[in-house]
Design a protein around this motif. Sequence first.
Motif, mmCIF file in Angstrom:
data_model
loop_
_atom_site.group_PDB
_atom_site.id
_atom_site.type_symbol
_atom_site.label_atom_id
_atom_site.label_comp_id
_atom_site.label_asym_id
_atom_site.label_seq_id
_atom_site.Cartn_x
_atom_site.Cartn_y
_atom_site.Cartn_z
ATOM 1 N N LYS A 134 6.794 -8.730 -2.603
ATOM 2 C CA LYS A 134 5.838 -9.045 -3.539
ATOM 3 C C LYS A 134 4.762 -8.864 -3.137
ATOM 4 O O LYS A 134 3.608 -7.934 -3.074
ATOM 5 C CB LYS A 134 6.193 -10.729 -4.316
ATOM 6 C CG LYS A 134 6.503 -10.696 -5.372
ATOM 7 C CD LYS A 134 6.092 -11.593 -6.722
ATOM 8 C CE LYS A 134 7.060 -12.254 -7.721
ATOM 9 N NZ LYS A 134 7.042 -12.985 -8.734
ATOM 10 N N ASN A 135 4.621 -9.084 -1.580
ATOM 11 C CA ASN A 135 3.479 -8.248 -1.130
ATOM 12 C C ASN A 135 3.824 -7.040 -0.726
ATOM 13 O O ASN A 135 2.494 -7.074 -0.821
ATOM 14 C CB ASN A 135 3.134 -9.311 0.474
ATOM 15 C CG ASN A 135 2.682 -10.563 0.156
ATOM 16 O OD1 ASN A 135 2.360 -11.192 -1.060
ATOM 17 N ND2 ASN A 135 3.303 -11.895 1.090
ATOM 18 N N ALA A 176 4.870 -4.457 -2.342
ATOM 19 C CA ALA A 176 4.610 -3.904 -3.880
ATOM 20 C C ALA A 176 3.478 -4.357 -3.922
ATOM 21 O O ALA A 176 2.571 -3.372 -3.953
ATOM 22 C CB ALA A 176 5.449 -5.102 -4.825
ATOM 23 N N ALA A 177 2.490 -5.340 -3.556
ATOM 24 C CA ALA A 177 1.258 -5.453 -3.570
ATOM 25 C C ALA A 177 0.265 -4.584 -2.292
ATOM 26 O O ALA A 177 -0.389 -3.647 -2.756
ATOM 27 C CB ALA A 177 0.455 -7.088 -2.520
ATOM 28 N N VAL A 230 0.496 -0.889 -4.001
ATOM 29 C CA VAL A 230 -0.709 -0.676 -5.534
ATOM 30 C C VAL A 230 -1.929 -0.643 -4.667
ATOM 31 O O VAL A 230 -3.137 0.581 -5.716
ATOM 32 C CB VAL A 230 -0.188 -2.040 -6.064
ATOM 33 C CG1 VAL A 230 -0.896 -1.522 -7.721
ATOM 34 C CG2 VAL A 230 1.366 -1.915 -7.045
ATOM 35 N N ILE A 231 -2.100 -1.587 -3.429
ATOM 36 C CA ILE A 231 -3.804 -1.520 -3.720
ATOM 37 C C ILE A 231 -3.579 0.083 -2.970
ATOM 38 O O ILE A 231 -5.188 0.160 -2.766
ATOM 39 C CB ILE A 231 -3.927 -2.802 -2.209
ATOM 40 C CG1 ILE A 231 -3.629 -3.680 -2.501
ATOM 41 C CG2 ILE A 231 -5.265 -2.418 -1.609
ATOM 42 C CD1 ILE A 231 -4.184 -4.863 -1.659
ATOM 43 N N ALA A 263 -2.242 2.755 -3.587
ATOM 44 C CA ALA A 263 -2.553 3.120 -5.150
ATOM 45 C C ALA A 263 -3.923 3.158 -5.412
ATOM 46 O O ALA A 263 -4.424 4.377 -5.800
ATOM 47 C CB ALA A 263 -1.214 3.142 -6.036
ATOM 48 N N ALA A 264 -4.245 2.271 -5.582
ATOM 49 C CA ALA A 264 -5.412 1.434 -6.078
ATOM 50 C C ALA A 264 -6.705 2.917 -5.165
ATOM 51 O O ALA A 264 -7.551 3.013 -5.811
ATOM 52 C CB ALA A 264 -5.973 0.698 -6.271
ATOM 53 N N ILE A 292 -6.515 5.881 -5.540
ATOM 54 C CA ILE A 292 -7.245 6.214 -6.921
ATOM 55 C C ILE A 292 -8.961 6.623 -6.221
ATOM 56 O O ILE A 292 -9.550 7.419 -7.149
ATOM 57 C CB ILE A 292 -6.483 5.598 -8.332
ATOM 58 C CG1 ILE A 292 -5.515 6.212 -8.614
ATOM 59 C CG2 ILE A 292 -7.567 6.072 -9.476
ATOM 60 C CD1 ILE A 292 -4.369 5.036 -9.071
ATOM 61 N N LEU A 293 -9.525 5.565 -6.122
ATOM 62 C CA LEU A 293 -10.974 4.828 -5.899
ATOM 63 C C LEU A 293 -11.551 6.464 -5.114
ATOM 64 O O LEU A 293 -12.463 7.039 -5.639
ATOM 65 C CB LEU A 293 -11.224 3.871 -5.424
ATOM 66 C CG LEU A 293 -12.625 3.434 -5.274
ATOM 67 C CD1 LEU A 293 -13.194 3.817 -7.138
ATOM 68 C CD2 LEU A 293 -12.457 2.236 -4.877
ATOM 69 N N SER A 306 -11.469 10.097 -7.066
ATOM 70 C CA SER A 306 -12.690 10.105 -7.684
ATOM 71 C C SER A 306 -13.673 10.128 -6.990
ATOM 72 O O SER A 306 -14.690 10.706 -7.650
ATOM 73 C CB SER A 306 -12.525 8.703 -8.955
ATOM 74 O OG SER A 306 -10.940 8.623 -9.137
ATOM 75 N N ILE A 307 -13.835 9.377 -6.640
ATOM 76 C CA ILE A 307 -15.823 9.445 -5.541
ATOM 77 C C ILE A 307 -15.841 10.587 -4.903
ATOM 78 O O ILE A 307 -16.865 11.486 -5.161
ATOM 79 C CB ILE A 307 -15.921 8.441 -4.563
ATOM 80 C CG1 ILE A 307 -15.462 6.927 -4.887
ATOM 81 C CG2 ILE A 307 -17.142 8.600 -3.561
ATOM 82 C CD1 ILE A 307 -16.532 6.057 -4.354
#
Lengths: 125, 180
Positions: free
Chosen positions: A4-5, A7-8, A11-12, A14-15, A18-19, A22-23
């Motif tokens: 789970k860690n 995977a987290a 995902v962090i 990936a986020a 994206i951020l 975008s900036i």
Amino acid sequence: MKNKNTAAAVVIAAAAVILLSSIAAVVISRRKPAGSTVEIISDGKVICTLDLSSEPDREITVEYKGRKNIIAIENGDIYMKEAECPDHTCMKTGRLSEAGVPIVCLPNHLIIRYKNGGGDTDAAA
Amino acid sequence: MQRRESRTAQIAELGVLTAAALIIFVIENQIPSPVPIPGVKLGLANIITVYAVYHYKWSDALLLVLVRVILGSVFAGTMISFAFSISGALLCLAGMIPISKLIGEKYIWLSSVMGAVLHNAGQTAAAVAVMKTTAVIGYLPYLMISGCIAGAFTGLAAQLVTVRLDSDRKKGEKSSNDDA
């Protein structure tokens, strides 16, 4: 728990990608010179192309399904003066700026944008 | 995460959650947006969505969101806002449900960020379809940034709600055990 860690963390990451991208996209689109040619798109069709640097002050009325939008040109600036729609987001956008986003009236399917640059997406399209 | 609870109790809870989400949605709709970019909002009703994703079957969460979006459009919006809401909500759930399973309860806020970003991507896709032009994609980076911020905010709120409800529930179970 370890899975789970991991995977987290993915995902962090990936986020964050994206951020940051975008900036970067916002910064790049704000730096691109736009020229002075503006197009008005109604329901997916370009209904007119204007050169703001030589355009006299006037108002253009565009109708979509009986609802009117009044676009004003003033001293080489273009903005949405009136819109028969529930939210008036397009009017709050103010004058179309080279750096910013296109003026969009979603309910009335109307877009005003610079032909090149200024949030333009021809390269992507 | 499945609790030992009767289906009836679950359905009643889902009803209350849907009503709460609707109220939040309608109230938030009354607050004018601070930025003139269509689609930018906090999305406070998604606190409930995130909570439901973590505490109910995916089909229950989907139903809750569908009912909220449909009734929300009836109460507050127009048909056009329905098109944006529904496509955003569906893409959001399609991503958030598997992600929530993968990363677990410790990172609720993170699922919410991804959900918000996907919601905005879905909205933009709907906008491209409705407006019949790709010009609206110019808004996407702005929406992604606002999505990250709003998603983290609503996700943290959902995380707080979850922690509090779980501890309340434990207390409730304990006292009912004491009674017995």
